[in-house]
Design a protein around this motif. Structure first.
Motif, PDB file in Angstrom:
ATOM      1  N   PHE A 175      10.940  13.165 -68.378  1.00  0.00           N
ATOM      2  CA  PHE A 175      11.584  12.571 -67.200  1.00  0.00           C
ATOM      3  C   PHE A 175      11.281  13.367 -65.935  1.00  0.00           C
ATOM      4  O   PHE A 175      11.231  12.807 -64.838  1.00  0.00           O
ATOM      5  CB  PHE A 175      13.096  12.488 -67.401  1.00  0.00           C
ATOM      6  N   ALA A 176      11.097  14.676 -66.076  1.00  0.00           N
ATOM      7  CA  ALA A 176      10.793  15.507 -64.916  1.00  0.00           C
ATOM      8  C   ALA A 176       9.433  15.181 -64.320  1.00  0.00           C
ATOM      9  O   ALA A 176       9.142  15.557 -63.182  1.00  0.00           O
ATOM     10  CB  ALA A 176      10.865  16.982 -65.296  1.00  0.00           C
ATOM     11  N   CYS A 177       8.602  14.485 -65.079  1.00  0.00           N
ATOM     12  CA  CYS A 177       7.260  14.140 -64.596  1.00  0.00           C
ATOM     13  C   CYS A 177       7.222  12.783 -63.901  1.00  0.00           C
ATOM     14  O   CYS A 177       6.143  12.339 -63.476  1.00  0.00           O
ATOM     15  CB  CYS A 177       6.276  14.148 -65.778  1.00  0.00           C
ATOM     16  N   PHE A 178       8.364  12.118 -63.798  1.00  0.00           N
ATOM     17  CA  PHE A 178       8.417  10.812 -63.123  1.00  0.00           C
ATOM     18  C   PHE A 178       9.478  10.866 -62.024  1.00  0.00           C
ATOM     19  O   PHE A 178      10.495  11.550 -62.145  1.00  0.00           O
ATOM     20  CB  PHE A 178       8.745   9.697 -64.120  1.00  0.00           C
ATOM     21  N   TYR A 179       9.222  10.103 -60.953  1.00  0.00           N
ATOM     22  CA  TYR A 179      10.198  10.029 -59.848  1.00  0.00           C
ATOM     23  C   TYR A 179      10.234   8.588 -59.343  1.00  0.00           C
ATOM     24  O   TYR A 179       9.186   7.962 -59.157  1.00  0.00           O
ATOM     25  CB  TYR A 179       9.830  10.971 -58.696  1.00  0.00           C
ATOM     26  N   VAL A 180      11.437   8.079 -59.119  1.00  0.00           N
ATOM     27  CA  VAL A 180      11.629   6.706 -58.649  1.00  0.00           C
ATOM     28  C   VAL A 180      12.031   6.741 -57.178  1.00  0.00           C
ATOM     29  O   VAL A 180      13.051   7.353 -56.819  1.00  0.00           O
ATOM     30  CB  VAL A 180      12.695   5.967 -59.467  1.00  0.00           C
ATOM     31  N   VAL A 181      11.229   6.089 -56.361  1.00  0.00           N
ATOM     32  CA  VAL A 181      11.557   5.940 -54.939  1.00  0.00           C
ATOM     33  C   VAL A 181      12.213   4.573 -54.749  1.00  0.00           C
ATOM     34  O   VAL A 181      11.612   3.537 -55.062  1.00  0.00           O
ATOM     35  CB  VAL A 181      10.298   6.056 -54.057  1.00  0.00           C
ATOM     36  N   SER A 182      13.437   4.563 -54.253  1.00  0.00           N
ATOM     37  CA  SER A 182      14.195   3.316 -54.101  1.00  0.00           C
ATOM     38  C   SER A 182      13.592   2.445 -53.005  1.00  0.00           C
ATOM     39  O   SER A 182      12.787   2.896 -52.188  1.00  0.00           O
ATOM     40  CB  SER A 182      15.655   3.627 -53.780  1.00  0.00           C
ATOM     41  N   ALA A 183      14.012   1.182 -53.033  1.00  0.00           N
ATOM     42  CA  ALA A 183      13.585   0.260 -51.973  1.00  0.00           C
ATOM     43  C   ALA A 183      14.088   0.763 -50.622  1.00  0.00           C
ATOM     44  O   ALA A 183      15.166   1.352 -50.513  1.00  0.00           O
ATOM     45  CB  ALA A 183      14.121  -1.138 -52.261  1.00  0.00           C
ATOM     46  N   TYR A 184      13.321   0.510 -49.572  1.00  0.00           N
ATOM     47  CA  TYR A 184      13.638   0.944 -48.212  1.00  0.00           C
ATOM     48  C   TYR A 184      13.756   2.465 -48.127  1.00  0.00           C
ATOM     49  O   TYR A 184      14.558   2.999 -47.359  1.00  0.00           O
ATOM     50  CB  TYR A 184      14.926   0.285 -47.707  1.00  0.00           C
ATOM     51  N   GLU A 185      12.940   3.165 -48.914  1.00  0.00           N
ATOM     52  CA  GLU A 185      12.860   4.617 -48.836  1.00  0.00           C
ATOM     53  C   GLU A 185      11.402   5.049 -48.895  1.00  0.00           C
ATOM     54  O   GLU A 185      10.540   4.295 -49.348  1.00  0.00           O
ATOM     55  CB  GLU A 185      13.633   5.296 -49.972  1.00  0.00           C
ATOM     56  N   VAL A 186      11.149   6.260 -48.460  1.00  0.00           N
ATOM     57  CA  VAL A 186       9.835   6.876 -48.591  1.00  0.00           C
ATOM     58  C   VAL A 186      10.063   8.310 -49.049  1.00  0.00           C
ATOM     59  O   VAL A 186      10.995   8.975 -48.597  1.00  0.00           O
ATOM     60  CB  VAL A 186       9.043   6.839 -47.258  1.00  0.00           C
ATOM     61  N   GLY A 187       9.247   8.778 -49.992  1.00  0.00           N
ATOM     62  CA  GLY A 187       9.412  10.114 -50.532  1.00  0.00           C
ATOM     63  C   GLY A 187       8.306  11.048 -50.083  1.00  0.00           C
ATOM     64  O   GLY A 187       7.137  10.647 -49.973  1.00  0.00           O
ATOM     65  N   VAL A 188       8.669  12.295 -49.836  1.00  0.00           N
ATOM     66  CA  VAL A 188       7.695  13.319 -49.447  1.00  0.00           C
ATOM     67  C   VAL A 188       7.638  14.349 -50.574  1.00  0.00           C
ATOM     68  O   VAL A 188       8.593  15.100 -50.794  1.00  0.00           O
ATOM     69  CB  VAL A 188       8.083  13.997 -48.124  1.00  0.00           C
ATOM     70  N   PRO A 189       6.515  14.407 -51.343  1.00  0.00           N
ATOM     71  CA  PRO A 189       6.399  15.368 -52.441  1.00  0.00           C
ATOM     72  C   PRO A 189       5.977  16.752 -51.948  1.00  0.00           C
ATOM     73  O   PRO A 189       5.103  16.874 -51.088  1.00  0.00           O
ATOM     74  CB  PRO A 189       5.319  14.751 -53.326  1.00  0.00           C
ATOM     75  N   VAL A 190       6.614  17.782 -52.514  1.00  0.00           N
ATOM     76  CA  VAL A 190       6.273  19.159 -52.168  1.00  0.00           C
ATOM     77  C   VAL A 190       6.048  19.927 -53.466  1.00  0.00           C
ATOM     78  O   VAL A 190       6.977  20.077 -54.272  1.00  0.00           O
ATOM     79  CB  VAL A 190       7.381  19.824 -51.335  1.00  0.00           C
ATOM     80  N   THR A 191       4.822  20.365 -53.684  1.00  0.00           N
ATOM     81  CA  THR A 191       4.476  21.092 -54.915  1.00  0.00           C
ATOM     82  C   THR A 191       4.173  22.541 -54.583  1.00  0.00           C
ATOM     83  O   THR A 191       3.155  22.836 -53.930  1.00  0.00           O
ATOM     84  CB  THR A 191       3.259  20.443 -55.593  1.00  0.00           C
ATOM     85  N   LEU A 192       5.083  23.417 -54.981  1.00  0.00           N
ATOM     86  CA  LEU A 192       4.914  24.857 -54.746  1.00  0.00           C
ATOM     87  C   LEU A 192       4.562  25.162 -53.294  1.00  0.00           C
ATOM     88  O   LEU A 192       3.663  25.934 -52.981  1.00  0.00           O
ATOM     89  CB  LEU A 192       3.822  25.415 -55.676  1.00  0.00           C
ATOM     90  N   GLY A 193       5.309  24.473 -52.366  1.00  0.00           N
ATOM     91  CA  GLY A 193       5.130  24.701 -50.939  1.00  0.00           C
ATOM     92  C   GLY A 193       4.084  23.847 -50.283  1.00  0.00           C
ATOM     93  O   GLY A 193       3.944  23.881 -49.047  1.00  0.00           O
ATOM     94  N   SER A 194       3.323  23.066 -51.050  1.00  0.00           N
ATOM     95  CA  SER A 194       2.287  22.216 -50.480  1.00  0.00           C
ATOM     96  C   SER A 194       2.795  20.785 -50.362  1.00  0.00           C
ATOM     97  O   SER A 194       3.240  20.187 -51.352  1.00  0.00           O
ATOM     98  CB  SER A 194       1.037  22.251 -51.366  1.00  0.00           C
ATOM     99  N   VAL A 195       2.739  20.222 -49.166  1.00  0.00           N
ATOM    100  CA  VAL A 195       3.250  18.870 -48.911  1.00  0.00           C
ATOM    101  C   VAL A 195       2.167  17.855 -49.253  1.00  0.00           C
ATOM    102  O   VAL A 195       1.015  17.979 -48.816  1.00  0.00           O
ATOM    103  CB  VAL A 195       3.690  18.703 -47.446  1.00  0.00           C
ATOM    104  N   GLY A 196       2.542  16.837 -50.033  1.00  0.00           N
ATOM    105  CA  GLY A 196       1.590  15.822 -50.457  1.00  0.00           C
ATOM    106  C   GLY A 196       1.673  14.543 -49.661  1.00  0.00           C
ATOM    107  O   GLY A 196       2.318  14.472 -48.612  1.00  0.00           O
ATOM    108  N   THR A 197       1.038  13.500 -50.184  1.00  0.00           N
ATOM    109  CA  THR A 197       1.017  12.186 -49.541  1.00  0.00           C
ATOM    110  C   THR A 197       2.357  11.477 -49.752  1.00  0.00           C
ATOM    111  O   THR A 197       2.943  11.567 -50.829  1.00  0.00           O
ATOM    112  CB  THR A 197      -0.106  11.320 -50.137  1.00  0.00           C
ATOM    113  N   PRO A 198       2.885  10.744 -48.741  1.00  0.00           N
ATOM    114  CA  PRO A 198       4.163  10.036 -48.895  1.00  0.00           C
ATOM    115  C   PRO A 198       4.144   9.063 -50.070  1.00  0.00           C
ATOM    116  O   PRO A 198       3.130   8.415 -50.354  1.00  0.00           O
ATOM    117  CB  PRO A 198       4.312   9.292 -47.565  1.00  0.00           C
ATOM    118  N   LEU A 199       5.280   8.968 -50.742  1.00  0.00           N
ATOM    119  CA  LEU A 199       5.440   8.067 -51.878  1.00  0.00           C
ATOM    120  C   LEU A 199       6.207   6.840 -51.430  1.00  0.00           C
ATOM    121  O   LEU A 199       7.310   6.950 -50.875  1.00  0.00           O
ATOM    122  CB  LEU A 199       6.191   8.769 -53.020  1.00  0.00           C
ATOM    123  N   THR A 200       5.653   5.664 -51.669  1.00  0.00           N
ATOM    124  CA  THR A 200       6.334   4.419 -51.323  1.00  0.00           C
ATOM    125  C   THR A 200       7.296   4.026 -52.439  1.00  0.00           C
ATOM    126  O   THR A 200       7.404   4.702 -53.457  1.00  0.00           O
ATOM    127  CB  THR A 200       5.303   3.306 -51.097  1.00  0.00           C
TER     128      THR A 200
END
Length: 294
Positions: free
Chosen positions: A43-68
């Motif tokens: 479960f830790a390897c999956f993330y659900v972004v709700s409707a009308y939201e955008v997610g910003v992933p950060v891996t060990l201090g590195s900011v990734g591409t926005p998640l729709t």
């Protein structure tokens, strides 16, 4: 979730080691902890972004591409910060009302509502600027809006601020706030200037000015009335004078003599016969008037 998975796996190892020479319940506990740890890790390897939201992933201090919106696979070491893309109402009133000063220095209090939303494509930039949705409002929207509101009011008089130019001021807010926040990834959809209240001191000055204006209007109206009455009397006097001149030119000696006779004939009705001096001068010839004869 990933930390929980690690803890469950550690617990499984401990239970297995401790329960090697004991009953089967220890081994069962170790097995269940292992399964739970694996599921938690999955479960830790999956993330659900709700409707009308955008997610910003950060891996060990590195900011990734926005998640729709939707389900996304991610590294267990990745944290996702979500931003709502729905419009948010920022109400600046009560204790948050904006204290402003007019061009004359008068203090007013403005209640303003600002409707704003995060632009999904700018979520990463906003994350770097603020870090969270609450911080965006507190660090960007609120201070910038307050600054613009104060600057706009400073260009107008107190009367324009609370009465005559409120619509114009609200339009200036709308334009300037949008221009300021749009490059940062904040979409301002509406700015509503709901109320403007003068301070107590300014209200006293306003009331005094209104009273002075009313007194001036009354004095002006009185002067206008007096002038009109004087003009009316002048015209009336000129009319009377003109009429007298016409009468003076039309009254010859003969006309006056005939009018004199007519007057005494009328008077002779009560005094049948008497003599009257009636002529063109003080020594005019006496005239016998007999009212008993036709």
């Amino acid at each position: 979730m990933f930390v929980l998975a690690i803890l469950l796996l550690i617990a499984a190892v401990v239970l297995f080691v401790v329960g090697r020479g004991r009953t089967g319940s220890w081994k069962l506990g170790a097995a269940l902890s292992t399964v739970a740890g694996i599921l938690a890790g999955a479960f830790a390897c999956f993330y659900v972004v709700s409707a009308y939201e955008v997610g910003v992933p950060v891996t060990l201090g590195s900011v990734g591409t926005p998640l729709t919106s939707g389900v996304h696979f991610k590294s267990p070491f990745t944290d996702v910060t979500s931003f709502s893309t729905r419009p948010v109402d920022l109400d600046l009133h009560d204790k948050d009302t904006v204290e402003v000063r007019s061009a004359q220095g008068g203090v007013l209090y403005a209640d303003v509502t600002i409707k704003w939303a995060v632009v999904p494509s700018k979520a990463v930039a906003l994350y770097r600027l603020a870090g969270s949705e609450e911080a965006i409002q507190e660090r960007l929207v609120v201070p910038d809006s307050r600054e613009i509101i104060r600057n706009v009011f400073a260009k107008h008089t107190s009367e324009e601020g609370y009465a005559s130019a409120r619509e114009q001021i609200g339009s200036e807010f709308d334009t300037l706030i949008k221009e300021r926040l749009a490059p940062r990834g904040i979409d301002v959809t509406a700015v509503n200037l709901r109320n403007v209240k003068p301070s107590n001191k300014l209200q006293e000055q306003i009331d005094k000015k209104i009273q002075q204006e009313q007194a001036t209007e009354r004095a002006t109206e009185g002067a206008r009335t007096a002038k009109a009455e004087a003009e009316r009397k002048r015209i009336e006097a000129e009319g009377i004078a003109g009429a007298n001149k016409i009468i003076e030119r039309s009254l010859s000696d003969k006309v006056l003599y005939n009018r004199c006779l007519d007057a005494y004939k009328e008077a002779a009705k009560s005094h049948p016969v008497y003599a009257v001096p009636c002529g063109t001068d003080s020594g005019g010839t006496p005239v016998i008037v007999d009212g008993s004869k036709s």
